[in-house]
Design a protein around this motif. Structure first.
Motif, short mmCIF file in Angstrom:
data_model
loop_
_atom_site.label_atom_id
_atom_site.label_comp_id
_atom_site.label_asym_id
_atom_site.label_seq_id
_atom_site.Cartn_x
_atom_site.Cartn_y
_atom_site.Cartn_z
N GLU A 149 0.86 -1.29 -0.01
CA GLU A 149 0.02 0.11 0.10
C GLU A 149 0.89 1.17 -0.03
O GLU A 149 1.80 1.39 0.52
CB GLU A 149 -1.03 -0.05 1.15
CG GLU A 149 -1.77 -1.16 1.31
CD GLU A 149 -2.89 -1.04 2.53
OE1 GLU A 149 -3.48 -2.02 2.58
OE2 GLU A 149 -2.78 -0.20 3.29
N GLU A 151 0.42 4.16 1.25
CA GLU A 151 0.21 5.20 2.47
C GLU A 151 0.96 4.77 3.91
O GLU A 151 1.01 5.19 4.78
CB GLU A 151 -1.29 5.46 2.95
CG GLU A 151 -1.92 6.03 1.68
CD GLU A 151 -1.60 7.47 1.42
OE1 GLU A 151 -0.84 8.06 2.32
OE2 GLU A 151 -1.61 7.47 0.20
N VAL A 152 1.37 3.15 3.89
CA VAL A 152 2.17 2.78 5.06
C VAL A 152 3.53 2.01 4.54
O VAL A 152 3.50 1.57 3.31
CB VAL A 152 1.18 1.75 5.50
CG1 VAL A 152 -0.21 2.37 6.27
CG2 VAL A 152 0.63 0.56 4.75
N SER A 154 4.79 -0.91 4.02
CA SER A 154 4.36 -2.40 3.68
C SER A 154 5.35 -3.39 3.76
O SER A 154 4.89 -4.58 3.82
CB SER A 154 3.79 -2.45 2.35
OG SER A 154 2.71 -1.47 2.38
N ASN A 159 1.16 -3.19 9.16
CA ASN A 159 0.64 -1.94 8.64
C ASN A 159 -0.59 -2.02 7.85
O ASN A 159 -0.98 -0.81 7.92
CB ASN A 159 2.08 -1.07 8.05
CG ASN A 159 2.76 -0.72 9.23
OD1 ASN A 159 2.52 -0.62 10.73
ND2 ASN A 159 4.02 -0.52 8.96
N GLU A 161 -3.70 -1.35 5.74
CA GLU A 161 -4.92 -0.78 6.42
C GLU A 161 -6.15 -1.00 5.59
O GLU A 161 -7.40 -0.73 5.88
CB GLU A 161 -4.66 0.72 6.21
CG GLU A 161 -3.63 1.33 7.01
CD GLU A 161 -3.61 2.92 7.06
OE1 GLU A 161 -3.96 3.25 5.86
OE2 GLU A 161 -3.06 3.40 7.94
N THR A 162 -6.04 -1.76 4.28
CA THR A 162 -7.09 -2.23 3.80
C THR A 162 -8.14 -3.09 4.67
O THR A 162 -7.79 -3.98 5.13
CB THR A 162 -6.77 -3.13 2.42
OG1 THR A 162 -6.05 -2.31 1.47
CG2 THR A 162 -7.90 -3.55 1.61
N ARG A 163 -9.39 -2.75 4.33
CA ARG A 163 -10.24 -3.51 5.28
C ARG A 163 -11.19 -4.38 4.60
O ARG A 163 -11.69 -4.28 3.53
CB ARG A 163 -11.28 -2.20 5.80
CG ARG A 163 -10.80 -1.47 6.86
CD ARG A 163 -10.88 -2.01 8.26
NE ARG A 163 -12.00 -2.14 9.18
CZ ARG A 163 -12.76 -3.28 9.30
NH1 ARG A 163 -12.33 -4.37 8.63
NH2 ARG A 163 -13.65 -3.16 9.83
N GLY A 175 -9.84 -0.25 -0.02
CA GLY A 175 -8.51 0.04 0.41
C GLY A 175 -7.69 0.37 -1.04
O GLY A 175 -8.33 0.25 -1.98
N LYS A 196 -7.42 -6.30 6.56
CA LYS A 196 -7.54 -6.44 8.06
C LYS A 196 -9.20 -6.82 8.33
O LYS A 196 -10.08 -6.05 7.67
CB LYS A 196 -7.08 -5.30 8.71
CG LYS A 196 -5.79 -5.17 9.12
CD LYS A 196 -5.42 -4.21 9.82
CE LYS A 196 -3.74 -3.76 10.16
NZ LYS A 196 -3.34 -3.06 11.03
N PRO A 199 -9.28 -5.08 12.87
CA PRO A 199 -8.10 -4.06 13.07
C PRO A 199 -7.87 -3.71 14.59
O PRO A 199 -6.70 -3.09 14.81
CB PRO A 199 -8.80 -2.75 12.39
CG PRO A 199 -10.15 -3.07 12.16
CD PRO A 199 -10.36 -4.51 12.09
N GLN A 208 -4.93 -9.85 10.19
CA GLN A 208 -5.04 -9.98 8.82
C GLN A 208 -5.61 -11.24 8.17
O GLN A 208 -5.43 -12.05 8.85
CB GLN A 208 -3.81 -9.83 8.06
CG GLN A 208 -3.02 -8.55 8.41
CD GLN A 208 -2.40 -8.69 9.74
OE1 GLN A 208 -2.25 -9.91 10.45
NE2 GLN A 208 -1.60 -7.54 10.57
#
Length: 414
Positions: A149, A151-152, A154, A159, A161-163, A175, A196, A199, A208
């Motif tokens: 990803e 934004e983090v 990886s 880390n 963040e995709t849900r 995500g 995740k 989370p 995850q």
């Protein structure tokens, strides 16, 4: 460990070398010419289909598929793979590494499909295997693995963040991913998405999960191709930025259990890392061959480049390095066969640290020896360098493996 290849490996090496010489290497300029005429740069040149048909005809298909997981017909000529061990496959992968943009795909041994097939074979349900694994093994479709990803960091999978949220009989995936290899290929029909499901879970390695998302599901947007040192890597299907905007898939698409994604990722990456290292040795061998040919053909300052001391040093150092790396890779493959991936943990990390780093240096020397030609499209060296340099990040950056390896070494003294 016996250093000699067994009879089965020798037979396949001879057949694969002949296939490379007769079909793959001549197809390299053909593929480039055909791609230049395609309506979309992501369409597959016709020569790939010809290579795949010939590889299947010669029994050079799914050579990577080591652990057959009880699939019917495995290893007997009618099944999905050749029934080889990691040690038997290693020298074959090295040969395909000499043409990394053609040979792995031609033999259905290209990433990310290989890792995805192994993952589905080991963790997929019978329905998932029927729907996705079987057509992947047949080479009818391609796939992608969506974890990284923008934004983090990886490199730390916790880390992500995709849900992946359960809603009734479905999961909703939301995500943004990038550098998703293979996603630009029109034949890519399914994503394995890491996200995740819990989370807020206490154990960060149980938050995850992995889920199958068909490419044509509403809400999936393949937004753009990401370049790698300016290259788009057409033959592997590119590296894309992909957005999952409230994507709904059946609950049955979850791979394994909720919270099992981290463990599945670790199981997937072990074989993937050694496959990359096997092919990297083939890339280094091709670089040495190109260096030697260039050195005997060119003259500078009154004598052949082959007589220049610095050039001799580059070639000698490259040969020593490749022989060292090959032995370490073969030892790792042997350990994976005899004590399993967990028992080979240290060696898997060691080859992942050492091989890309060393091969980048060999390729860099080869580029230098070729001068302006080395950075041009007239030789494969620049693209090989970009691929090798990228592998110092792919499947985990060098520093992550160094950290883990050092901790394991230090533990016995604590």
């Amino acid at each position: 460990m016996d250093f000699a290849f067994d009879a089965r490996t020798e037979e396949l090496r001879e057949r694969l070398l002949a296939f490379m010489e007769e079909y793959v290497h001549p197809a390299e300029p053909v593929a480039a010419e055909q791609r230049a005429r395609l309506a979309s740069p992501w369409d597959t040149p016709a020569v790939f289909g010809e290579l795949k048909a010939e590889a299947r005809r010669q029994g050079l298909w799914n050579l990577f598929f080591v652990d057959q997981h009880g699939l019917p017909g495995a290893g007997n000529g009618g099944g999905p793979g050749a029934g080889l061990t990691n040690l038997q496959y290693a020298p074959l992968a090295e040969i395909t590494g000499r043409s990394p943009h053609l040979a792995p795909a031609a033999t259905n041994c290209a990433a990310p499909d290989t890792g995805n097939m192994e993952l589905l074979a080991q963790f997929g349900s019978e329905e998932q295997k029927k729907q996705w694994l079987e057509p992947l093994l047949e080479g009818e479709i391609r796939s992608a693995f969506a974890m990284t990803e923008p934004e983090v960091a990886s490199s730390d999978a916790t880390n992500v963040e995709t849900r992946i949220e359960r809603v009734g009989d479905e999961y909703v995936v939301t995500g943004r991913k990038w550098f998703i290899s293979g996603a630009m290929n029109p034949d890519c029909k399914v994503f394995i998405v890491m996200g995740k499901t819990d989370p807020e879970g206490a154990d960060p390695r149980r938050q995850q999960s992995m889920i199958l998302v068909p490419r044509d599901t509403p809400g999936v947007e393949v937004r753009r191709a990401m370049t790698v040192y300016g290259y788009e890597d057409h033959d592997h299907g590119g590296h894309a930025e992909v957005v999952f905007d409230g994507v709904r898939v059946p609950a049955a698409n979850l791979i394994g259990e909720e919270g099992g994604g981290f463990a599945i990722a670790q199981a997937r990456l072990g074989p993937g890392r050694i496959h990359h290292c096997m092919r990297l040795i083939g890339m280094a061998e091709r670089a040495i061959e190109l260096m030697c040919r260039r050195a005997v053909e060119r003259t500078a300052f009154g004598k052949p480049l082959a007589a220049q001391g610095v050039v001799q040093n580059w070639i000698a150092d490259a040969r020593v390095t490749v022989e060292q790396l090959r032995l370490l890779v073969l030892k790792t493959a042997w350990l994976m066969d005899t004590v399993g991936n967990r028992g080979a943990h240290t060696e898997i990390q060691a080859i992942k640290i050492a091989t890309p780093r060393a091969v980048v240096r060999i390729l860099d020397d080869a580029v230098q020896l070729h001068g302006a030609g080395g950075v041009s499209q007239d030789f494969p060296l620049a693209e090989l360098w970009a691929a090798a340099r990228t592998l110092r990040l792919a499947d985990g950056p060098d520093e992550v493996h160094q950290r883990s390896l050092a901790r394991r070494e230090l533990r016995q003294y604590m």
